[in-house]
Design a protein around this motif. Structure first.
Motif, mmCIF file in Angstrom:
data_model
loop_
_atom_site.group_PDB
_atom_site.id
_atom_site.type_symbol
_atom_site.label_atom_id
_atom_site.label_comp_id
_atom_site.label_asym_id
_atom_site.label_seq_id
_atom_site.Cartn_x
_atom_site.Cartn_y
_atom_site.Cartn_z
ATOM 1 N N ALA A 39 31.462 29.175 35.219
ATOM 2 C CA ALA A 39 31.997 30.229 36.089
ATOM 3 C C ALA A 39 32.283 31.504 35.300
ATOM 4 O O ALA A 39 32.235 32.602 35.862
ATOM 5 N N GLY A 40 32.553 31.372 34.002
ATOM 6 C CA GLY A 40 32.779 32.543 33.172
ATOM 7 C C GLY A 40 31.523 33.375 32.974
ATOM 8 O O GLY A 40 31.606 34.567 32.673
ATOM 9 N N PHE A 41 30.361 32.760 33.155
ATOM 10 C CA PHE A 41 29.094 33.456 32.965
ATOM 11 C C PHE A 41 28.370 33.762 34.268
ATOM 12 O O PHE A 41 27.398 34.504 34.271
ATOM 13 N N GLU A 42 28.807 33.148 35.344
ATOM 14 C CA GLU A 42 28.178 33.368 36.650
ATOM 15 C C GLU A 42 29.252 33.850 37.625
ATOM 16 O O GLU A 42 29.963 33.048 38.226
ATOM 17 N N PRO A 43 29.371 35.167 37.774
ATOM 18 C CA PRO A 43 30.485 35.731 38.550
ATOM 19 C C PRO A 43 30.510 35.350 40.029
ATOM 20 O O PRO A 43 31.545 35.487 40.667
ATOM 21 N N ALA A 44 29.416 34.846 40.561
ATOM 22 C CA ALA A 44 29.418 34.444 41.974
ATOM 23 C C ALA A 44 30.098 33.095 42.194
ATOM 24 O O ALA A 44 30.374 32.718 43.333
#
Length: 146
Positions: A39-44
């Protein structure tokens, strides 16, 4: 029992990482620490901590952008092994569906899970998810429509 979905924050992310599945379930889902890193790398991706009577009992994550099958996907749902069987997962999914219904043009919610995960199969079936035969790699995908 009062079930709530709360954001994963600086105050509770480590406790989310400490939640555990049974030994039999561990092959069915990525560890929460992996999901939090993802989740830290995929803002969606949106993470939620599941609380029952003010106690952290589980973790979930979904995508706030539509993907395959023109749906929004639930990526993770887990309830700590010490709290399973109490209806927490079922109520958490109901709350999550209400939250996801507010996403733009939300008509379909999809969740994928390992075909040997019979508990997940029963849970999603009872909540109205339908298996149309969609498969993605090792996972089956079931759909809920509003």
């Amino acid at each position: 029992m009062q079930i709530e979905l709360r954001p994963v924050t600086n105050e509770n992310w480590e406790a989310c990482c400490a939640l555990e599945l049974t030994a039999e379930q561990q092959g069915f889902i990525e560890p929460n620490v992996y999901s939090i890193a993802q989740a830290g790398f995929e803002p969606a991706l949106v993470m939620r901590a599941i609380y029952a009577a003010d106690e952290l009992t589980g973790f979930l994550m979904y995508n706030s952008e539509r993907e395959e099958l023109d749906g929004y996907w639930i990526y993770r749902l887990m309830v700590d092994h010490r709290h399973q069987g109490a209806g927490i997962g079922r109520e958490a999914v109901r709350l999550l569906l209400a939250e996801m219904q507010q996403l733009p043009q939300a008509a379909c919610i999809v969740v994928g899970y390992h075909p040997d995960n019979h508990v997940a199969h029963q849970l999603y079936g009872r909540l109205g998810f339908i298996d149309y035969g969609d498969r993605f790699g090792k996972e089956m995908a079931v759909r809920y429509t509003f």
